[in-house]
Design a protein around this motif. Structure first.
Motif, short mmCIF file in Angstrom:
data_model
loop_
_atom_site.label_atom_id
_atom_site.label_comp_id
_atom_site.label_asym_id
_atom_site.label_seq_id
_atom_site.Cartn_x
_atom_site.Cartn_y
_atom_site.Cartn_z
N LEU A 97 -13.97 28.45 -4.13
CA LEU A 97 -14.26 27.33 -3.23
C LEU A 97 -13.67 26.03 -3.75
O LEU A 97 -13.10 25.24 -2.98
CB LEU A 97 -15.78 27.19 -3.07
N LEU A 98 -13.79 25.78 -5.06
CA LEU A 98 -13.27 24.53 -5.61
C LEU A 98 -11.75 24.50 -5.63
O LEU A 98 -11.15 23.42 -5.67
CB LEU A 98 -13.81 24.33 -7.03
N ALA A 99 -11.12 25.68 -5.62
CA ALA A 99 -9.65 25.74 -5.62
C ALA A 99 -9.06 25.77 -4.22
O ALA A 99 -7.84 25.72 -4.08
CB ALA A 99 -9.18 26.97 -6.40
N ALA A 100 -9.91 25.83 -3.19
CA ALA A 100 -9.42 25.89 -1.81
C ALA A 100 -8.74 24.58 -1.41
O ALA A 100 -9.00 23.52 -1.99
CB ALA A 100 -10.57 26.22 -0.86
N ASP A 101 -7.91 24.64 -0.40
CA ASP A 101 -7.10 23.49 0.01
C ASP A 101 -7.96 22.30 0.45
O ASP A 101 -7.69 21.16 0.05
CB ASP A 101 -6.15 23.87 1.15
N TYR A 102 -8.99 22.55 1.27
CA TYR A 102 -9.73 21.41 1.84
C TYR A 102 -10.44 20.59 0.77
O TYR A 102 -10.29 19.35 0.73
CB TYR A 102 -10.71 21.86 2.91
N PRO A 103 -11.27 21.20 -0.11
CA PRO A 103 -11.93 20.35 -1.12
C PRO A 103 -10.94 19.67 -2.05
O PRO A 103 -11.16 18.52 -2.46
CB PRO A 103 -12.84 21.34 -1.88
N ARG A 104 -9.85 20.35 -2.40
CA ARG A 104 -8.86 19.72 -3.28
C ARG A 104 -8.24 18.51 -2.59
O ARG A 104 -8.09 17.45 -3.19
CB ARG A 104 -7.78 20.73 -3.66
N GLN A 105 -7.89 18.67 -1.30
CA GLN A 105 -7.29 17.55 -0.58
C GLN A 105 -8.29 16.41 -0.40
O GLN A 105 -7.94 15.23 -0.56
CB GLN A 105 -6.79 18.03 0.79
N HIS A 106 -9.53 16.76 -0.08
CA HIS A 106 -10.55 15.72 0.12
C HIS A 106 -10.79 14.94 -1.16
O HIS A 106 -10.87 13.70 -1.14
CB HIS A 106 -11.85 16.37 0.59
N LEU A 107 -10.91 15.64 -2.28
CA LEU A 107 -11.13 14.96 -3.55
C LEU A 107 -9.94 14.08 -3.93
O LEU A 107 -10.11 12.95 -4.38
CB LEU A 107 -11.39 15.98 -4.65
N THR A 108 -8.74 14.59 -3.73
CA THR A 108 -7.55 13.83 -4.09
C THR A 108 -7.43 12.56 -3.26
O THR A 108 -7.06 11.50 -3.77
CB THR A 108 -6.29 14.69 -3.91
N GLU A 109 -7.76 12.66 -1.98
CA GLU A 109 -7.60 11.51 -1.10
C GLU A 109 -8.72 10.49 -1.24
O GLU A 109 -8.50 9.29 -1.03
CB GLU A 109 -7.52 11.99 0.37
N ASN A 110 -9.94 10.94 -1.59
CA ASN A 110 -11.09 10.04 -1.52
C ASN A 110 -11.71 9.68 -2.86
O ASN A 110 -12.40 8.66 -2.95
CB ASN A 110 -12.17 10.67 -0.62
N ALA A 111 -11.50 10.48 -3.88
CA ALA A 111 -12.13 10.20 -5.17
C ALA A 111 -11.47 8.99 -5.83
O ALA A 111 -10.25 8.81 -5.76
CB ALA A 111 -12.05 11.41 -6.08
N THR A 112 -12.29 8.18 -6.49
CA THR A 112 -11.79 7.03 -7.24
C THR A 112 -12.34 7.11 -8.66
O THR A 112 -13.23 7.92 -8.96
CB THR A 112 -12.23 5.70 -6.60
N ASP A 113 -11.84 6.24 -9.53
CA ASP A 113 -12.30 6.28 -10.92
C ASP A 113 -13.75 5.80 -11.06
O ASP A 113 -14.33 5.90 -12.14
CB ASP A 113 -11.38 5.46 -11.81
N GLU A 114 -14.35 5.32 -9.97
CA GLU A 114 -15.76 4.94 -9.99
C GLU A 114 -16.68 6.14 -9.78
O GLU A 114 -17.87 6.06 -10.05
CB GLU A 114 -16.04 3.88 -8.93
N HIS A 115 -16.14 7.23 -9.25
CA HIS A 115 -16.96 8.41 -9.00
C HIS A 115 -17.19 9.17 -10.30
O HIS A 115 -16.25 9.49 -11.02
CB HIS A 115 -16.28 9.33 -7.97
N LYS A 116 -18.45 9.46 -10.58
CA LYS A 116 -18.81 10.17 -11.81
C LYS A 116 -19.41 11.55 -11.53
O LYS A 116 -19.50 12.38 -12.43
CB LYS A 116 -19.82 9.35 -12.61
N PHE A 117 -19.83 11.79 -10.29
CA PHE A 117 -20.41 13.08 -9.92
C PHE A 117 -19.85 13.51 -8.57
O PHE A 117 -19.39 12.69 -7.77
CB PHE A 117 -21.94 13.00 -9.85
#
Length: 214
Positions: A97-117
């Protein structure tokens, strides 16, 4: 193939031709060529997101007349098909699940260095459809439909900057640069040929050297 920044002497070219060796000279592009052929940016940014699921809960039920259960799981808990045959471990499913395209793309596009969890929820296929998942309840022994899987844990976001240099090998434009990504030395090389085809490759080595860190 031989490559040179300063070019080859006539003698070297003659030897290369005799032995069928291709020669290329890496030429620096002038400012006009950079504006015409390459992006105006002189840097390449690479975002890396690392997630570590430390807690996985599974919701089961709604198919057997019993109240839904919220199960705190272990990585080696097993998943089953509707006929009771073993499908695999929960750890294997979480990794997929964590290696699937959608979560990877979502994390790459939306995660910032302020996110810790991070938190990820997934709803498996419904009962009676291909891919439905079950967990085994021990008392009483029965299979219960998995209706939701929730993963939480720490995450880290790192953005590496490659300061690029630009040049040309024959009719191929080349941009290259170094950076430190997740504590490792990284080299990025981007090319564009005369047809406009672009290729980007990033090579990671070991732990960052002192020279790179400086």
């Amino acid at each position: 193939m031989l490559a040179s920044r300063s070019g080859f002497s006539p003698e070297a070219l003659a030897v290369a031709k005799t032995y069928g060796i291709d020669t290329f000279t890496l030429e620096e592009l002038d400012e006009a060529a950079l504006k015409e052929r390459l992006s105006p940016s002189s840097s390449l940014w690479l975002k890396s997101v690392r997630v570590t699921p430390t807690k996985v809960t599974v919701t089961t039920g709604l198919d057997d007349g019993l109240m839904p259960d919220l199960v705190t799981t272990f990585p080696d808990n097993l998943l089953y098909k509707h006929d009771g045959s073993e499908l695999g471990s929960l750890r294997q499913l979480v990794e997929l699940l964590l290696a699937a395209d959608y979560p990877r793309q979502h994390l790459t596009e939306n995660a910032t260095d302020e996110h810790k969890f991070f938190e990820l929820e997934w709803t498996p296929p419904a009962q009676g459809t291909p891919g439905a998942l079950f967990m085994k309840k021990l008392e009483p022994t029965m299979l219960r439909l998995v209706t939701k899987i929730r993963m939480v844990g720490p995450c880290s976001v790192e953005i590496g900057r490659f300061d690029l240099r630009h040049g040309r090998i024959g009719n191929v434009e080349v941009s290259w640069g170094k950076a430190i990504v997740e504590g490792k030395d990284a080299m990025a090389v981007a090319t564009r040929d005369s047809t406009g085809k672009k290729i980007l490759s990033i090579n990671f080595k070991g732990p960052a050297s002192d020279a790179s860190a400086a």
